[in-house]
Design a protein around this motif. Structure first.
Motif, PDB file in Angstrom:
ATOM      1  N   GLN A  97       0.846  -1.192   0.000  1.00 41.96           N
ATOM      2  CA  GLN A  97       0.000   0.000   0.000  1.00 41.96           C
ATOM      3  C   GLN A  97       0.881   1.240   0.000  1.00 41.96           C
ATOM      4  OE1 GLN A  97      -2.633  -0.278   3.324  1.00 41.96           O
ATOM      5  NE2 GLN A  97      -3.793  -1.971   2.451  1.00 41.96           N
ATOM      6  N   ASP A  98       0.460   2.241  -0.719  1.00 44.97           N
ATOM      7  CA  ASP A  98       1.253   3.466  -0.825  1.00 44.97           C
ATOM      8  C   ASP A  98       0.846   4.434   0.287  1.00 44.97           C
ATOM      9  OD1 ASP A  98       3.115   5.230  -1.826  1.00 44.97           O
ATOM     10  OD2 ASP A  98       1.758   6.072  -3.320  1.00 44.97           O
ATOM     11  N   GLN A  99       1.196   4.079   1.522  1.00 41.79           N
ATOM     12  CA  GLN A  99       0.905   4.934   2.675  1.00 41.79           C
ATOM     13  C   GLN A  99       2.177   5.644   3.093  1.00 41.79           C
ATOM     14  OE1 GLN A  99      -0.606   2.215   5.610  1.00 41.79           O
ATOM     15  NE2 GLN A  99      -2.708   2.522   4.952  1.00 41.79           N
ATOM     16  N   THR A 100       2.027   6.882   3.565  1.00 41.09           N
ATOM     17  CA  THR A 100       3.193   7.600   4.059  1.00 41.09           C
ATOM     18  C   THR A 100       3.544   7.108   5.451  1.00 41.09           C
ATOM     19  OG1 THR A 100       1.919   9.393   5.058  1.00 41.09           O
ATOM     20  CG2 THR A 100       2.541   9.648   2.737  1.00 41.09           C
ATOM     21  N   ASP A 101       4.690   7.533   5.933  1.00 43.51           N
ATOM     22  CA  ASP A 101       5.146   7.107   7.247  1.00 43.51           C
ATOM     23  C   ASP A 101       4.243   7.606   8.366  1.00 43.51           C
ATOM     24  OD1 ASP A 101       5.996   9.850   7.389  1.00 43.51           O
ATOM     25  OD2 ASP A 101       7.828   9.237   6.399  1.00 43.51           O
ATOM     26  N   LEU A 102       3.526   8.688   8.153  1.00 40.28           N
ATOM     27  CA  LEU A 102       2.643   9.227   9.187  1.00 40.28           C
ATOM     28  C   LEU A 102       1.292   8.526   9.225  1.00 40.28           C
ATOM     29  CD1 LEU A 102       3.432  13.026   8.831  1.00 40.28           C
ATOM     30  CD2 LEU A 102       4.340  11.410  10.497  1.00 40.28           C
ATOM     31  N   THR A 103       0.871   7.903   8.129  1.00 42.08           N
ATOM     32  CA  THR A 103      -0.425   7.225   8.106  1.00 42.08           C
ATOM     33  C   THR A 103      -0.318   5.725   8.325  1.00 42.08           C
ATOM     34  OG1 THR A 103      -0.331   7.008   5.705  1.00 42.08           O
ATOM     35  CG2 THR A 103      -1.470   8.943   6.581  1.00 42.08           C
ATOM     36  N   ASN A 104       0.839   5.148   8.100  1.00 38.79           N
ATOM     37  CA  ASN A 104       1.038   3.713   8.282  1.00 38.79           C
ATOM     38  C   ASN A 104       1.384   3.434   9.747  1.00 38.79           C
ATOM     39  OD1 ASN A 104       1.683   1.032   8.184  1.00 38.79           O
ATOM     40  ND2 ASN A 104       3.233   1.235   6.582  1.00 38.79           N
ATOM     41  N   THR A 105       0.478   2.775  10.456  1.00 39.66           N
ATOM     42  CA  THR A 105       0.694   2.538  11.888  1.00 39.66           C
ATOM     43  C   THR A 105       1.708   1.431  12.148  1.00 39.66           C
ATOM     44  OG1 THR A 105      -1.196   1.031  11.936  1.00 39.66           O
ATOM     45  CG2 THR A 105      -1.597   3.344  12.527  1.00 39.66           C
ATOM     46  N   LYS A 106       2.111   0.689  11.117  1.00 42.39           N
ATOM     47  CA  LYS A 106       3.128  -0.348  11.280  1.00 42.39           C
ATOM     48  C   LYS A 106       4.544   0.183  11.045  1.00 42.39           C
ATOM     49  CE  LYS A 106       0.049  -4.001   9.764  1.00 42.39           C
ATOM     50  NZ  LYS A 106      -0.171  -5.050   8.771  1.00 42.39           N
ATOM     51  N   PHE A 107       4.648   1.424  10.625  1.00 43.13           N
ATOM     52  CA  PHE A 107       5.948   2.005  10.280  1.00 43.13           C
ATOM     53  C   PHE A 107       6.737   2.314  11.538  1.00 43.13           C
ATOM     54  CE2 PHE A 107       8.933   5.213   8.837  1.00 43.13           C
ATOM     55  CZ  PHE A 107       9.338   4.688   7.629  1.00 43.13           C
TER      56      PHE A 107
END
Length: 111
Positions: A97-107
């Motif tokens: 998924q193309d999620q940014t680091d602020l929206t991806n809770t697994k990051f």
């Protein structure tokens, strides 16, 4: 450059961060040698001062980045505890998924 790329998620955001970093590298490569003026030889006080100032600014910016990353990691850890179903490992498509680091809770930000 590696830390900035590892701590950035999302295709567009990663390209933008890399572009800004590379632009800074290019500008530094052009401006840096201009600070070493021939009439200051052999001490080159202007060049040494410019290098030390650049290193101090870099250390300051890295410190700010670290101070910013710690609360973001804590936020993601808190979300993982409160909502374990949203951060469960095992969904192979989550990585694509193309999620940014602020929206991806697994990051996880590297410090």
């Amino acid at each position: 450059m590696t830390t900035a790329m590892a701590n950035t998620a999302g295709y567009t955001k990663k390209l933008l961060v890399y572009g800004i970093g590379y632009y800074g590298y290019l500008v530094g490569g052009i401006v840096g040698p201009q600070t070493f003026i021939a009439n200051q030889a052999p001490a080159y006080t202007g060049g040494i001062t410019a290098m030390l100032a650049s290193y101090c600014i870099a250390i300051f910016l890295i410190s700010i980045y670290m101070v910013n990353s710690i609360p973001l990691n804590r936020r993601n850890a808190k979300i993982a505890v409160e909502h374990p179903e949203s951060t469960a490992e095992g969904d192979i498509l989550d990585g694509w998924q193309d999620q940014t680091d602020l929206t991806n809770t697994k990051f996880k930000f590297l410090i």
